[in-house]
Every structure is written in C-alpha cells, then in structure tokens.
Scaffold this motif. Sequence first.
Motif, PDB file in Angstrom:
ATOM      1  N   LEU A   1       0.825  -1.194   0.000  1.00  0.00           N
ATOM      2  CA  LEU A   1       0.000   0.000   0.000  1.00  0.00           C
ATOM      3  C   LEU A   1       0.865   1.252   0.000  1.00  0.00           C
ATOM      4  CD1 LEU A   1      -2.908   1.047   0.169  1.00  0.00           C
ATOM      5  CD2 LEU A   1      -2.622   1.127   2.644  1.00  0.00           C
ATOM      6  N   GLU A   2       1.939   1.228   0.742  1.00  0.00           N
ATOM      7  CA  GLU A   2       2.838   2.391   0.814  1.00  0.00           C
ATOM      8  C   GLU A   2       3.493   2.666  -0.537  1.00  0.00           C
ATOM      9  OE1 GLU A   2       4.533   5.610   2.627  1.00  0.00           O
ATOM     10  OE2 GLU A   2       3.201   4.195   3.614  1.00  0.00           O
ATOM     11  N   SER A   3       3.873   1.598  -1.252  1.00  0.00           N
ATOM     12  CA  SER A   3       4.561   1.796  -2.536  1.00  0.00           C
ATOM     13  C   SER A   3       3.620   2.382  -3.593  1.00  0.00           C
ATOM     14  CB  SER A   3       5.180   0.489  -3.020  1.00  0.00           C
ATOM     15  OG  SER A   3       4.156  -0.446  -3.308  1.00  0.00           O
ATOM     16  N   THR A   4       2.338   1.997  -3.571  1.00  0.00           N
ATOM     17  CA  THR A   4       1.409   2.561  -4.543  1.00  0.00           C
ATOM     18  C   THR A   4       1.141   4.036  -4.258  1.00  0.00           C
ATOM     19  OG1 THR A   4      -0.239   1.355  -3.237  1.00  0.00           O
ATOM     20  CG2 THR A   4       0.049   0.693  -5.518  1.00  0.00           C
ATOM     21  N   THR A   5       1.114   4.429  -3.031  1.00  0.00           N
ATOM     22  CA  THR A   5       0.927   5.835  -2.697  1.00  0.00           C
ATOM     23  C   THR A   5       2.133   6.650  -3.144  1.00  0.00           C
ATOM     24  OG1 THR A   5      -0.326   5.129  -0.759  1.00  0.00           O
ATOM     25  CG2 THR A   5       0.346   7.421  -0.835  1.00  0.00           C
ATOM     26  N   ALA A   6       3.311   6.148  -2.912  1.00  0.00           N
ATOM     27  CA  ALA A   6       4.534   6.829  -3.348  1.00  0.00           C
ATOM     28  C   ALA A   6       4.585   6.900  -4.869  1.00  0.00           C
ATOM     29  CB  ALA A   6       5.759   6.114  -2.800  1.00  0.00           C
ATOM     30  N   GLN A   7       4.170   5.819  -5.517  1.00  0.00           N
ATOM     31  CA  GLN A   7       4.162   5.797  -6.976  1.00  0.00           C
ATOM     32  C   GLN A   7       3.145   6.812  -7.521  1.00  0.00           C
ATOM     33  OE1 GLN A   7       3.054   2.042  -8.652  1.00  0.00           O
ATOM     34  NE2 GLN A   7       3.894   2.533 -10.666  1.00  0.00           N
ATOM     35  N   GLY A   8       1.995   6.925  -6.853  1.00  0.00           N
ATOM     36  CA  GLY A   8       0.984   7.892  -7.261  1.00  0.00           C
ATOM     37  C   GLY A   8       1.482   9.315  -7.105  1.00  0.00           C
ATOM     38  N   ARG A   9       2.203   9.588  -6.002  1.00  0.00           N
ATOM     39  CA  ARG A   9       2.760  10.923  -5.799  1.00  0.00           C
ATOM     40  C   ARG A   9       3.831  11.241  -6.835  1.00  0.00           C
ATOM     41  NH1 ARG A   9       3.509  10.795   0.593  1.00  0.00           N
ATOM     42  NH2 ARG A   9       3.891   8.671  -0.017  1.00  0.00           N
ATOM     43  N   ALA A  10       4.630  10.253  -7.180  1.00  0.00           N
ATOM     44  CA  ALA A  10       5.673  10.462  -8.192  1.00  0.00           C
ATOM     45  C   ALA A  10       5.043  10.774  -9.552  1.00  0.00           C
ATOM     46  CB  ALA A  10       6.570   9.239  -8.292  1.00  0.00           C
ATOM     47  N   GLU A  11       3.964  10.072  -9.884  1.00  0.00           N
ATOM     48  CA  GLU A  11       3.278  10.319 -11.155  1.00  0.00           C
ATOM     49  C   GLU A  11       2.629  11.706 -11.150  1.00  0.00           C
ATOM     50  OE1 GLU A  11       1.959  10.062 -14.900  1.00  0.00           O
ATOM     51  OE2 GLU A  11       3.307   8.650 -13.941  1.00  0.00           O
ATOM     52  N   GLU A  12       2.044  12.107 -10.036  1.00  0.00           N
ATOM     53  CA  GLU A  12       1.438  13.433  -9.929  1.00  0.00           C
ATOM     54  C   GLU A  12       2.490  14.523 -10.077  1.00  0.00           C
ATOM     55  OE1 GLU A  12      -0.599  15.995  -6.397  1.00  0.00           O
ATOM     56  OE2 GLU A  12      -1.265  13.921  -6.621  1.00  0.00           O
ATOM     57  N   HIS A  13       3.661  14.311  -9.480  1.00  0.00           N
ATOM     58  CA  HIS A  13       4.757  15.274  -9.601  1.00  0.00           C
ATOM     59  C   HIS A  13       5.230  15.364 -11.057  1.00  0.00           C
ATOM     60  CE1 HIS A  13       8.211  17.669  -8.499  1.00  0.00           C
ATOM     61  NE2 HIS A  13       8.998  16.803  -9.114  1.00  0.00           N
ATOM     62  N   GLN A  15       3.451  14.801 -13.717  1.00  0.00           N
ATOM     63  CA  GLN A  15       2.433  15.499 -14.495  1.00  0.00           C
ATOM     64  C   GLN A  15       2.504  17.002 -14.280  1.00  0.00           C
ATOM     65  OE1 GLN A  15      -1.379  13.801 -13.595  1.00  0.00           O
ATOM     66  NE2 GLN A  15      -1.045  12.018 -14.900  1.00  0.00           N
ATOM     67  N   LYS A  16       2.796  17.445 -13.064  1.00  0.00           N
ATOM     68  CA  LYS A  16       2.937  18.866 -12.800  1.00  0.00           C
ATOM     69  C   LYS A  16       4.120  19.455 -13.556  1.00  0.00           C
ATOM     70  CE  LYS A  16       0.743  19.141  -8.287  1.00  0.00           C
ATOM     71  NZ  LYS A  16       0.960  19.391  -6.858  1.00  0.00           N
ATOM     72  N   GLU A  17       5.191  18.694 -13.694  1.00  0.00           N
ATOM     73  CA  GLU A  17       6.363  19.169 -14.432  1.00  0.00           C
ATOM     74  C   GLU A  17       6.079  19.283 -15.919  1.00  0.00           C
ATOM     75  OE1 GLU A  17       9.775  16.792 -13.625  1.00  0.00           O
ATOM     76  OE2 GLU A  17       9.969  17.529 -11.578  1.00  0.00           O
ATOM     77  N   ARG A  18       5.197  18.447 -16.460  1.00  0.00           N
ATOM     78  CA  ARG A  18       4.876  18.463 -17.883  1.00  0.00           C
ATOM     79  C   ARG A  18       3.749  19.423 -18.219  1.00  0.00           C
ATOM     80  NH1 ARG A  18       5.181  12.218 -17.816  1.00  0.00           N
ATOM     81  NH2 ARG A  18       3.123  12.524 -16.959  1.00  0.00           N
TER      82      ARG A  18
END
Length: 118
Positions: A1-13, A15-18
């Motif tokens: 569960l922790e890894s999916t949350t971290a992965q989701g935050r990384a993807e959100e970050h 997307q913000k950069e793009r």
Amino acid sequence: LESTTAQGRAEEHAQKERYFDPVFFNLILLPPIIFESGYHLNLTLFFANLRSITLFAVVGTLLATAFTWVAIYYAGEYGWTPTVLPIREAGAFAALISAVDPVATLATFGALKVDHEL
C-alpha cells in the motif's frame, strides 16, 4: 500500500512538471514574438502590397476553410473516417486548421528567403 501511494505521488509530480501553463505562454512568451515580427516589418512593402495581402489572406483562408469543411464532413458521412463529425463541429475544425495555413506559409517563405514582394 505504501509503494502505490509513493508511486501515485511520483506520477502526480511528473504530471505537474509536464504541465503547459497557457497564462505564462500568452503573457510572457507570446508578446515578444509578436513584437519582434511587427518591429522588423518593412512598412513600405507592406502598405504597397496591402490589397494583395488582404485578398490572399481573407479569400484564401475562406476558400481553404470551405474546402476543408466539406471534405471533413463528407469523409465522415461516406465512412472514410472512423469518426463522423456533425456539420458544425466539422466547420469549427476546418476554421481552426485553415487559420494555421497562412502562418505556415510565411514561416516557410522566411526560411527559404523568398523575395519579399512575393
């Protein structure tokens, strides 16, 4: 569960950069481009050829829009495209595409160093 949350935050970050900020483009990047084009315009040639410029710009764009509008609409009606566009949407798309054509022509002429009176 922790890894999916971290992965989701990384993807959100990521997307913000793009993200492309239209306000930044319209207020910061676009005005210098327009100013540079107007500043380096040869006014003598421009006003000497104003009638031809207007004729080609207005009539040419209207003809290109009409042709593209009809082509897009009937291509959908005859099943040549996977999507059938209603007549108004085909017209809106045709107007959008046709308005880019004069800009591309001028950019090509500038790159090829074509005679300014052409």
